[in-house]
Design an enzyme around this catalytic site. Structure first.
Site, PDB file in Angstrom:
ATOM      1  N   LYS A   1       7.496  -6.192 146.169  1.00  0.00           N
ATOM      2  CA  LYS A   1       6.861  -5.111 145.395  1.00  0.00           C
ATOM      3  C   LYS A   1       5.414  -5.472 145.059  1.00  0.00           C
ATOM      4  CE  LYS A   1      11.293  -3.437 143.730  1.00  0.00           C
ATOM      5  NZ  LYS A   1      12.342  -3.390 142.690  1.00  0.00           N
TER       6      LYS A   1
ATOM      7  N   GLN B   1      12.998  -6.012 136.852  1.00  0.00           N
ATOM      8  CA  GLN B   1      13.988  -6.099 137.930  1.00  0.00           C
ATOM      9  C   GLN B   1      15.387  -6.297 137.336  1.00  0.00           C
ATOM     10  OE1 GLN B   1      13.224  -5.516 141.119  1.00  0.00           O
ATOM     11  NE2 GLN B   1      15.297  -5.816 141.847  1.00  0.00           N
TER      12      GLN B   1
ATOM     13  N   ASP C   1      10.191   2.979 137.441  1.00  0.00           N
ATOM     14  CA  ASP C   1      11.529   2.976 138.039  1.00  0.00           C
ATOM     15  C   ASP C   1      12.273   4.286 137.799  1.00  0.00           C
ATOM     16  OD1 ASP C   1      12.651   0.866 139.507  1.00  0.00           O
ATOM     17  OD2 ASP C   1      12.688  -0.438 137.746  1.00  0.00           O
TER      18      ASP C   1
HETATM   19  N1  GUN Z   1      17.757  -3.693 141.118  1.00  0.00           N
HETATM   20  C1  GUN Z   1      18.232  -3.107 142.241  1.00  0.00           C
HETATM   21  N2  GUN Z   1      17.498  -2.011 142.542  1.00  0.00           N
HETATM   22  C2  GUN Z   1      16.535  -1.920 141.599  1.00  0.00           C
HETATM   23  C3  GUN Z   1      15.455  -1.020 141.385  1.00  0.00           C
HETATM   24  O1  GUN Z   1      15.238  -0.033 142.124  1.00  0.00           O
HETATM   25  N3  GUN Z   1      14.667  -1.283 140.309  1.00  0.00           N
HETATM   26  C4  GUN Z   1      14.897  -2.333 139.474  1.00  0.00           C
HETATM   27  N4  GUN Z   1      14.088  -2.482 138.439  1.00  0.00           N
HETATM   28  N5  GUN Z   1      15.886  -3.180 139.636  1.00  0.00           N
HETATM   29  C5  GUN Z   1      16.694  -2.969 140.710  1.00  0.00           C
END
Ligand code: GUN
Length: 295
Positions: free
Chosen positions: A54, A98, A121
């Site tokens: 990311k 995350q 998100d």
């Molecule tokens: N863990 C698995 N998928 C995601 C996501 O799209 N965003 C975040 N913040 N954590 C995740």
């Protein structure tokens, strides 16, 4: 006819090219560089890899990003203090914590501490609620990416029977709501199946578009798929493989080799939904930066 392979990397490149122009415009006309803060807690290898990708994507796009890495033992209070600081930071437009988080931390409390206008998100109840009733807001990245994959490859969900397998807050529930909306790129008839669904194979077989998001390696087999269906595989599962360089390989929630020959189109793992999730995170961060002009 062999299935059309829906190439997530190719669609992601097309969307990123459009985003590049928006980023340039924000920089030159408004002196704003879209900024994302990522927060990684602990040492889960999959989470480390996602957060790395990311941040890398932000840099490639000329965006600002900063990574905050905290030990697995961090307290909820410390994490909340970091989020409060990022909520205030003028150069940060999007915040991503995350998931999953260690068990001493209440995940929902953390999600709700992020300002809804920085919730890149789309997990905050404010944004989830807006999604449910069809108001503008941040859409969760993976569901949004799946929607874009379908429309960019010519599979408009309007009037189609979409069966979503999985009911997580991150994927299953939001994608069902996204594709159900009375708006373009949506208008589907949606059924959601999950671990307690009776006759799951029979329902899955009715899908024109089947979305696998159950988090179990190769769960969807050929007998669960109608001839000519479009299959989107959201699963990313690490399975041990001593012959692979890293000792594991990635497989989706779909048994690709036996399902692909039956489909009109199918997304692979890797190279399918993954790059789209990151691209929609970039999109949401740029959207947040743009909204900050109006302040
Ligand atoms: N863990 C698995 N998928 C995601 C996501 O799209 N965003 C975040 N913040 N954590 C995740």
């Amino acid at each position: 006819m062999p299935a059309h392979i829906i190439d997530g990397n190719q669609i992601a490149r097309a969307i990123r090219a459009e985003l590049t122009q928006e980023i340039e415009q924000l920089k030159t006309e408004y002196q704003i560089t879209p900024g994302l803060a990522t927060v990684l807690v602990g040492e889960n290898p999959a989470s480390q890899s996602y957060v790395r990708m990311k941040n890398k994507a932000c840099h490639e796009m000329g965006m600002y990003s900063e990574q905050h890495t905290l030990p697995a033992t961090v307290s909820e209070t410390e994490l909340l203090a970091l989020i409060a600081q990022l909520n205030q930071a003028k150069n940060i437009h999007g915040i991503l914590v995350q998931l999953p988080l260690p068990k001493q931390i209440d995940e929902q409390k953390i999600i709700e501490a992020i300002l809804p206008e920085k919730d890149a998100d789309g997990f905050h109840p404010m944004n989830m609620g807006k999604l449910l009733i069809g108001l503008p807001g941040f859409r969760p990245c993976t569901p949004y990416g799946v929607q874009k994959m379908l429309t960019y490859s010519g599979y408009d969900p309007a009037g189609k029977h979409v069966v979503v397998v999985g009911r997580s807050n991150i994927v299953g529930k939001p994608i069902a709501n996204l594709l159900l909306q009375k708006e373009k790129e949506a208008n589907a008839t949606v059924t959601v199946c999950h671990s307690r669904t009776a006759n799951l194979p029979e329902i899955a077989r009715q899908a024109d578009i089947l979305i696998a998001a159950i988090g179990q390696p190769e769960f969807i087999t050929a007998e669960m798929v109608k001839d000519g269906a479009v299959v989107i595989d959201v699963g990313v599962n690490r399975v041990e493989d001593p012959s692979a360089p890293k000792g594991y390989r990635l497989v989706g929630d779909v048994k690709f080799d036996e399902v692909a020959p039956k489909c009109a189109a199918i997304s692979p793992v890797p190279g399918g939904v993954g790059p789209m999730t990151i691209t929609m995170l970039l999109h949401n961060t740029v959207q947040a930066a743009r909204a900050s002009i109006r302040g």
